[in-house]
Design an enzyme around this catalytic site. Sequence first.
Site, PDB file in Angstrom:
ATOM      1  N   GLY A 222      -3.692   0.814 -10.179  1.00 61.24           N
ATOM      2  CA  GLY A 222      -3.897  -0.447  -9.488  1.00 61.24           C
ATOM      3  C   GLY A 222      -2.623  -0.908  -8.810  1.00 61.24           C
ATOM      4  N   GLY A 224       0.473  -3.662  -7.411  1.00 66.13           N
ATOM      5  CA  GLY A 224       1.278  -4.808  -7.786  1.00 66.13           C
ATOM      6  C   GLY A 224       2.092  -4.662  -9.048  1.00 66.13           C
ATOM      7  N   CYS A 249      -0.924   5.231 -14.163  1.00 63.40           N
ATOM      8  CA  CYS A 249      -0.201   4.398 -13.203  1.00 63.40           C
ATOM      9  C   CYS A 249      -0.054   2.959 -13.707  1.00 63.40           C
ATOM     10  CB  CYS A 249      -0.871   4.484 -11.842  1.00 63.40           C
ATOM     11  SG  CYS A 249       0.183   3.937 -10.482  1.00 63.40           S
ATOM     12  N   LEU A 250      -0.718   1.977 -13.082  1.00 59.87           N
ATOM     13  CA  LEU A 250      -0.629   0.610 -13.578  1.00 59.87           C
ATOM     14  C   LEU A 250      -1.116   0.540 -15.025  1.00 59.87           C
ATOM     15  CD1 LEU A 250      -0.042  -2.402 -13.098  1.00 59.87           C
ATOM     16  CD2 LEU A 250      -2.391  -2.636 -12.265  1.00 59.87           C
ATOM     17  N   GLN A 253       1.737   1.299 -17.255  1.00 58.75           N
ATOM     18  CA  GLN A 253       2.680   0.185 -17.367  1.00 58.75           C
ATOM     19  C   GLN A 253       2.127  -0.929 -18.260  1.00 58.75           C
ATOM     20  OE1 GLN A 253       3.247  -0.838 -13.243  1.00 58.75           O
ATOM     21  NE2 GLN A 253       3.844   1.256 -12.720  1.00 58.75           N
ATOM     22  N   GLY A 293       5.326   1.280  -7.448  1.00 61.92           N
ATOM     23  CA  GLY A 293       6.573   0.604  -7.116  1.00 61.92           C
ATOM     24  C   GLY A 293       7.280   0.031  -8.328  1.00 61.92           C
ATOM     25  N   TYR A 294       6.682   0.214  -9.527  1.00 54.23           N
ATOM     26  CA  TYR A 294       7.258  -0.279 -10.773  1.00 54.23           C
ATOM     27  C   TYR A 294       7.296   0.857 -11.783  1.00 54.23           C
ATOM     28  CZ  TYR A 294       6.585  -4.884  -8.726  1.00 54.23           C
ATOM     29  OH  TYR A 294       6.644  -5.965  -7.882  1.00 54.23           O
ATOM     30  N   HIS A 334      -0.673  10.553 -11.002  1.00 58.83           N
ATOM     31  CA  HIS A 334      -2.124  10.577 -10.792  1.00 58.83           C
ATOM     32  C   HIS A 334      -2.707  11.962 -11.071  1.00 58.83           C
ATOM     33  CE1 HIS A 334      -2.748   6.570  -8.894  1.00 58.83           C
ATOM     34  NE2 HIS A 334      -1.442   6.707  -8.703  1.00 58.83           N
ATOM     35  N   GLU A 336      -5.726  12.830 -11.319  1.00 64.63           N
ATOM     36  CA  GLU A 336      -6.969  13.119 -10.588  1.00 64.63           C
ATOM     37  C   GLU A 336      -6.690  13.780  -9.248  1.00 64.63           C
ATOM     38  OE1 GLU A 336      -5.468   9.675  -8.560  1.00 64.63           O
ATOM     39  OE2 GLU A 336      -5.646  10.149 -10.682  1.00 64.63           O
TER      40      GLU A 336
END
Length: 365
Positions: A222, A224, A249-250, A253, A293-294, A334, A336
Amino acid sequence: MMKRYLILEDGTVFEGTAFGGDDASVGEIVFNTSMTGYQEILSDPSYCGQIVTMTYPLIGNYGINSDDFESIEPAVKGMVVREIAEFPSNFRNKSTVDELFKTKNIPGISGIDTRKLTRLIRSKGAIKGVLTAAGEEVLIDEVVKTLQDTVLPSDQVAQVSTGRPYPSPGRGKRVILIDYGMKHGILRELNNRDCDVIVVPYNTSATEILAWGPDGVMLSNGPGDPKDVEECVEVVRELLGQVPIFGICLGHQLFARACGADTFKLKFGHRGGNHPVRDLVTGKIEITSQNHGYAVDEDTLQGTRLKVTHSALNDGTNEGLTHLDYPAFTVQYHPESSPGPEDSNYLFDRFIDVMNATRKEQQHA
């Protein structure tokens, strides 16, 4: 052919040719180093709020097809390319990038020095920018001042997550897939393994998720900052130890934050299909697809009961975690592979194995 400007908040101006939608657009300027896969990139919900610069000089040469979308509605705010192909050639081609962007009213700019722009981002970090309206003459100083005063939205996950639960039936393990901005490639991989998947909104409670009796929970990718969705962190914390978890990914985190670790913003992020990652368990190197980006701050892992399993070779940042007490593991990249290499596809099989092992333990308890 109409003129369009890309104006950055530091006052840098690029003049090029407009394609796609006519309207202006504001977003965070980032770059992606993939040589192919632009359709998956432009439809990846993780790019919500961002204007993507493609470093490969020719984009659109194989057109747009009906199979490779990662979401129904692209969330990208715009695209920057050196050259846009006007006459694509591929047996699956249905339209051009320009035609798709016109349909979705997404602005694009071509004919600019993308090497210069990429080097600027690498030097200064991700930066706000605006793609001006097609054919519009602008007062640069006024645009820059407005851009500097603009605060980019922080509700990207809410923008791209599904509004209500929906099933993707199978006869195998029941998996609840929490949609923080899910790429459909993740759902495809679970379906390929006959999983009975229920996709749920990002703000679904742990109680509701457990009420479906899942064999496992998938935390999707996701957009942000994970610190903008603390309610999601609390849900992951409540699920931990109740059911096997696999995060991407998100999701990686959010899992780390749920276990007590911290995250930080990278200078210019990892975006591309050629990022090398070392599996610290096997020692093998995987070439991975990435878009984030994080990152998880490994200095904050002490006392969390998390073990580092993967590391980025380019900058040493964290790429994978596993919990020492519970059946839960996550990766920053990722698996996938949409787009990108398939080196990490085995992680979905590992998730199935973890769910099977957990079920056997519960039956013998």
